[in-house]
Design an enzyme around this catalytic site. Sequence first.
Site, PDB file in Angstrom:
ATOM      1  N   GLU A 184      32.809  27.704  50.705  1.00 48.93           N
ATOM      2  CA  GLU A 184      32.404  27.311  52.061  1.00 48.93           C
ATOM      3  C   GLU A 184      33.411  26.367  52.697  1.00 48.93           C
ATOM      4  OE1 GLU A 184      28.449  25.679  51.975  1.00 48.93           O
ATOM      5  OE2 GLU A 184      27.521  27.648  51.648  1.00 48.93           O
ATOM      6  N   GLU A 271      25.806  33.703  48.977  1.00 48.19           N
ATOM      7  CA  GLU A 271      24.891  32.586  48.673  1.00 48.19           C
ATOM      8  C   GLU A 271      23.846  32.494  49.776  1.00 48.19           C
ATOM      9  OE1 GLU A 271      26.604  28.632  47.559  1.00 48.19           O
ATOM     10  OE2 GLU A 271      25.062  27.852  48.905  1.00 48.19           O
TER      11      GLU A 271
END
Length: 345
Positions: A184, A271
């Site tokens: 991320e 995710e």
Amino acid sequence: MNFKITLRKPIFFLLSILICCFVLPASNGIPLTIAQSEAAVKTPVQRYGRLKVSGAQLVDSKNRPVQLKGVSTHGLSWFPQYVNKKAFQTLRDRWGAQVIRLAMYTAEYNGYCTGSAQNQKDLKAIIDKAVSYCDELGLYVIIDWHILSDSNPNTYKKQAKAFFKSMAQKYKEHENVIYEICNEPNGSVSWKEIQAYAKSVIKTIRKQDEQAVIIIGTPTWSQDVDTAAASPISGSNLMYAFHFYASTHKEDFRKKLQTAIDSGLAVFVSEFGICEAGGSGSVNQAEAKRWMKLLDQNKISCVAWNLSNKEEASALIKSSCTKTSDWKRSELSDAGKWIYDMMRK
Ligand code: IDC
């Protein structure tokens, strides 16, 4: 001759009745689920073979669309105890998981880039073990370079390249291994900077392995897939990460994802959680259901965060349960129960 034929028929009839009454229901009195009976016949890797990307879609070796569902570990240094074959087998056979994501933090808590040299060795040994369990069980496995507090992937680009070089050298013959090169990116890092990092790491992997699927993180905690869609990276078998937490991210974020899909971007939800983005707070089942509808409609693969019993809503196992495999449904958290039920469908 006639006698033989007329005698055979009742014998077959009797045999069929016996099989229906005694053999089929014999799995501890619990009927087998579709996932279990398919798993008994073929593993996910036997079913789909080497995965590829065709247009916006993940496809199997025969070019048929594939939607994988599975579970992510917590940080490999934080909860290494869940990397065991029985745990993965439980996820495959009871939950219906087809993929396991190995989240290796780069900067937090004995992260790969901030811990000791010994820690790096330990992490690589855990990955080795995990990949061999996935090989044996026929599961797909995502090796995730889990950047987070180190918000710009270029911070540890040198380490990332060395790491992925050694992974790709080792696993190039393993058709079940998928690389996720930056979990991320966040903060002020731009798509251009992420692209530069990605191109360089992809080149490193491709020198060893021309085929493996590679997942690229997108800006703002892997939410800005629309930005990536406007300027994708060229190359084959590349996918882009989209992450959501159903209590925090709702309709606006689904629109963002839809925009990216509509413009032909290959997205992998590597995710997601059904609680808040901080990993805790309340679980929102109604929003989770809306998300899953969108993912299913578009055959987008997804991986649930996280396989641990940490005292937080995103942990799939109740904090009171210390078992590292064979969990009963009642030993799962609220999020765990929802994910379990969803995957078994
Ligand atoms: C969270 C963990 C938590 C840990 C924290 C570290 O659940 O136990 O203390 O990281 O900073 C992400 C990240 C993922 C987060 C998760 C929940 O990829 O590492 O895990 N999350 O906050 N993105 C959105 C949410």
